[in-house]
Design a protein around this motif. Sequence first.
Motif, short mmCIF file in Angstrom:
data_model
loop_
_atom_site.label_atom_id
_atom_site.label_comp_id
_atom_site.label_asym_id
_atom_site.label_seq_id
_atom_site.Cartn_x
_atom_site.Cartn_y
_atom_site.Cartn_z
N MET A 156 1.00 -1.14 0.15
CA MET A 156 0.08 -0.10 -0.06
C MET A 156 0.94 1.30 -0.10
SD MET A 156 -2.77 1.16 2.75
CE MET A 156 -1.80 1.90 3.95
N ILE A 157 2.07 1.29 0.89
CA ILE A 157 2.89 2.24 1.00
C ILE A 157 3.52 2.53 -0.21
CG2 ILE A 157 4.81 3.42 2.22
CD1 ILE A 157 4.06 1.59 4.52
N LEU A 158 4.03 1.35 -0.81
CA LEU A 158 4.63 1.53 -2.28
C LEU A 158 3.82 2.11 -3.26
CD1 LEU A 158 7.30 -1.32 -2.70
CD2 LEU A 158 7.62 1.13 -2.60
N LEU A 340 -3.53 0.53 11.07
CA LEU A 340 -2.63 0.33 12.41
C LEU A 340 -1.18 -0.02 12.30
CD1 LEU A 340 -5.36 -1.03 14.73
CD2 LEU A 340 -4.49 1.08 14.89
N PHE A 341 -1.00 -0.97 11.45
CA PHE A 341 0.57 -1.43 11.27
C PHE A 341 1.14 -0.20 10.75
CE2 PHE A 341 4.13 -3.01 8.91
CZ PHE A 341 4.93 -3.48 10.04
N VAL A 342 0.71 0.52 9.81
CA VAL A 342 1.40 1.64 9.07
C VAL A 342 1.67 2.67 10.24
CG1 VAL A 342 1.15 3.28 7.35
CG2 VAL A 342 0.69 0.99 6.64
N HIS A 348 6.90 5.96 14.81
CA HIS A 348 8.00 5.64 16.05
C HIS A 348 9.33 5.72 15.29
CE1 HIS A 348 9.45 4.71 20.09
NE2 HIS A 348 10.26 3.93 19.45
N GLY A 349 9.67 4.87 14.33
CA GLY A 349 10.91 4.86 13.97
C GLY A 349 11.45 6.09 13.21
N THR A 350 10.49 6.87 12.71
CA THR A 350 10.89 7.97 11.95
C THR A 350 11.05 9.21 13.00
OG1 THR A 350 9.36 7.36 10.23
CG2 THR A 350 10.19 9.50 9.92
N ALA A 490 13.15 -3.98 1.52
CA ALA A 490 13.46 -2.61 1.84
C ALA A 490 12.41 -1.83 2.26
CB ALA A 490 14.43 -2.15 0.74
N CYS A 491 12.47 -1.00 3.30
CA CYS A 491 11.65 -0.06 3.57
C CYS A 491 10.68 0.60 2.53
CB CYS A 491 11.89 0.93 4.80
SG CYS A 491 10.70 1.99 5.14
N PRO A 492 9.60 0.55 2.49
CA PRO A 492 8.70 1.36 1.47
C PRO A 492 8.67 2.63 1.74
CG PRO A 492 7.07 -0.27 2.70
CD PRO A 492 8.55 -0.54 3.09
N GLY A 493 8.48 2.71 3.20
CA GLY A 493 8.35 4.22 3.52
C GLY A 493 9.37 5.18 3.65
N ARG A 494 10.49 4.73 3.18
CA ARG A 494 11.87 5.75 3.31
C ARG A 494 11.68 6.82 2.35
NH1 ARG A 494 12.82 1.26 -0.09
NH2 ARG A 494 14.23 1.84 -2.05
N TYR A 495 10.83 6.90 1.26
CA TYR A 495 10.82 8.27 0.37
C TYR A 495 10.15 9.41 1.42
CZ TYR A 495 11.84 4.78 -3.14
OH TYR A 495 12.66 3.82 -3.76
N LEU A 496 9.02 8.77 2.04
CA LEU A 496 8.34 9.74 2.70
C LEU A 496 9.12 10.06 4.10
CD1 LEU A 496 5.55 11.07 3.03
CD2 LEU A 496 4.85 9.28 4.49
N ALA A 497 9.62 9.09 4.81
CA ALA A 497 10.32 9.23 5.95
C ALA A 497 11.61 10.37 5.61
CB ALA A 497 10.84 7.81 6.28
C1 HEM Z 1 13.67 6.56 9.45
C2 HEM Z 1 12.42 6.00 9.28
C3 HEM Z 1 12.35 4.44 8.93
C4 HEM Z 1 13.48 3.64 9.06
C5 HEM Z 1 14.87 3.79 9.63
C6 HEM Z 1 12.72 2.41 8.70
C7 HEM Z 1 13.28 0.88 8.40
C8 HEM Z 1 12.65 -0.08 8.19
C9 HEM Z 1 13.47 -1.42 8.20
C10 HEM Z 1 14.93 -1.43 8.56
C11 HEM Z 1 12.67 -2.17 7.61
C12 HEM Z 1 12.84 -3.76 7.25
C13 HEM Z 1 13.51 -4.14 6.58
C14 HEM Z 1 14.01 -5.40 6.26
O1 HEM Z 1 13.89 -6.14 7.60
O2 HEM Z 1 14.41 -6.07 5.13
C15 HEM Z 1 11.29 -1.50 7.37
C16 HEM Z 1 10.08 -2.03 6.84
C17 HEM Z 1 9.07 -1.35 6.87
N1 HEM Z 1 8.92 -0.02 6.76
FE1 HEM Z 1 10.19 1.23 7.46
N2 HEM Z 1 11.58 2.53 8.30
C18 HEM Z 1 11.39 4.02 8.56
C19 HEM Z 1 10.13 4.73 8.14
C20 HEM Z 1 8.86 4.18 7.49
C21 HEM Z 1 7.69 4.80 7.28
C22 HEM Z 1 7.59 6.30 7.16
C23 HEM Z 1 6.76 3.98 6.77
C24 HEM Z 1 5.46 4.17 6.56
C25 HEM Z 1 4.98 5.25 5.69
C26 HEM Z 1 7.19 2.75 7.09
C27 HEM Z 1 6.73 1.49 6.60
C28 HEM Z 1 7.59 0.13 6.68
C29 HEM Z 1 6.78 -1.07 6.16
C30 HEM Z 1 5.28 -1.21 5.94
C31 HEM Z 1 7.76 -2.20 6.35
C32 HEM Z 1 7.71 -3.71 5.75
C33 HEM Z 1 7.73 -3.67 4.46
C34 HEM Z 1 7.86 -5.32 4.01
O3 HEM Z 1 8.18 -6.14 4.71
O4 HEM Z 1 7.24 -5.50 2.98
N3 HEM Z 1 8.55 2.72 7.30
N4 HEM Z 1 11.38 -0.19 7.68
#
Ligand code: HEM
Length: 549
Positions: A156-158, A340-342, A348-350, A490-497
């Motif tokens: 969904m995010i991608l 909720l998951f999104v 938190h992470g961002t 790889a995190c799909p939210g990284r562009y927005l983050a």
């Molecule tokens: C600086 C902020 C962020 C960091 C450091 C981060 C980091 C990560 C990491 C390390 C993973 C897992 C990659 C893996 O295990 O291979 C991940 C997955 C994910 N992240 Fe982020 N993230 C951030 C922000 C966000 C944001 C803003 C969103 C949503 C808009 C998001 C949504 C997700 C989702 C949905 C997944 C799971 C993807 C999957 O398994 O297909 N993240 N993120």
Amino acid sequence: LTNKVPVDCPVSFDLSAFAPTWLPQSILARLQNPDFDALVAIGSVGGLLTALALYLHRRSRFPPLVPYTNPVYGSTREYAEKPKEFLNAAFDKYGPVFRANILGRDQVILDHDYAQLLFTLLGKGLDHEQGVIDLQYFDVIIKLGSQHHLHDSGKMILKYLNPASPSYETYGPIVQLVYQKAFKEALEKMNEKNSIDVEDPFDLCKKCLADAMASVIVGVDLANDKDITWVFINVSEVVAEMGGLEGHGSLASILPFYGRLHAYYVMKVRQVMKPYKTVLRAKVGAEINRRMALRQTVTEQQWKEIRPHDVLQGLLEEHGFGSGAIKVDDFMGKIENMLLFVIFAAIHGTAVALSWVLYLVATDSAYQKQIYDELTDLVNGTDDASGLTPSVLKSAKYLDSFTREVLRWRPDCLSPTPRKAMKDLTLPNGYIIPKGMLVTHVFYRTHVNNEKQNCEDSKEFRPWRHVGKPAATSVNVSNSFLTFGVGKTACPGRYLATYEIKLFIALLVSRYKMSLPKGITVDQPGFTFQAPPSGTITFKQRALEDILL
Ligand code: HEM
């Protein structure tokens, strides 16, 4: 069998002496037969020795285990006190692959040369989703907060929140308005020196991101609703608390058995996610009804002009919006868990990453000057509040380099997304990772490795080191930059983050000079999530003629 027993076997035991009396006579009689006893004894001892030898041989090929004395905590306490030191010492002593008993289970921890296996062996013996499910706080989210899988949220995010999405650019002005409103409330009560001390900027970071995320996902109107704000701010906090993210060494994070019980039963009984789901269902449901009713009353052309640019609208259109085919209850059932998951993944992470960027920018006025000068060129004196769209900010090379450098340099604990071995795996160095074990890595071990980084001083924080390297932007994941993972997961939210982080810093630097009167402290080191810094930041407003935005 008895036919083959040698008649004059020299060893014999009366096994019937050890046999329980309730056994049938026929079996007792057999056990009393001295020839049979000998065969059984020799066979059993031989069998046991062989099994033991095989077991020991297999175990001798497991990666070395960091020894621990307390069987309950394992190495969790030592790790929790000083994660970086614990891991460095273990890598020095045991080499690039070792096991440590952390969070109640043995985990294989890989150094830089091996870390890539976590990504290349996905689906070939290592599983991503099972890995995060196995860490109990993700159980809480996945089983109770969201029945949908990580990947559904990821897709969904991608689809809606990446630069190739047609609506991506429209998020820029939305996020800017949210930030500007929050800064106004938090920073404009200046003293006579035109400055203000903010004791805990992490709260400001989190509030801004929660409001921005709500606006982007469910729309600007709904984001102003107090209940929705409450959901977006609190979901990540509640989940963090429940899973022991914030309580190092909490029972749930140390004893996997208790953790699971906690997640599946205690939390299920308490239904901690229910209030959030109820609010989402009621408020988002009403918003969908409102949009559907509105759509009926306007023309195609009018709708094009007023169509909301948010993820919710994208999802609605995917499900037949306009044709009247949407049943709100069914639709909400499908997306509320994903939302909720999104919310958790996004905020938190961002917020932690943003707070690190903010504090490090505040450490040095030279950093701020460089970013300010770059912004001056970029906005070219305009006071257009919506000027810094994602594509405009893309040209801010120094700001982007700073952001990437913080994301590269800071995370110093275990990755929050381990993998699980779905079968025995043999590593290139001959070690066996046994089926069922968690396998993880430590970001900074890859990130401070000179060879991987292709530079000499990779341990140092050098914020401009990525300027002029188009393949090293804040969103370019690679085997040497793992903060967002790499490859399929790889995190799909990284562009927005990264956009949210850079915009936050740009708007602050364009208006204030920042300093840290008492420096940076970290109250608790990160466990599997990077910990946020703390400490007062002083914001001093720039002279009116110098304010950029
Ligand atoms: C600086 C902020 C962020 C960091 C450091 C981060 C980091 C990560 C990491 C390390 C993973 C897992 C990659 C893996 O295990 O291979 C991940 C997955 C994910 N992240 Fe982020 N993230 C951030 C922000 C966000 C944001 C803003 C969103 C949503 C808009 C998001 C949504 C997700 C989702 C949905 C997944 C799971 C993807 C999957 O398994 O297909 N993240 N993120």
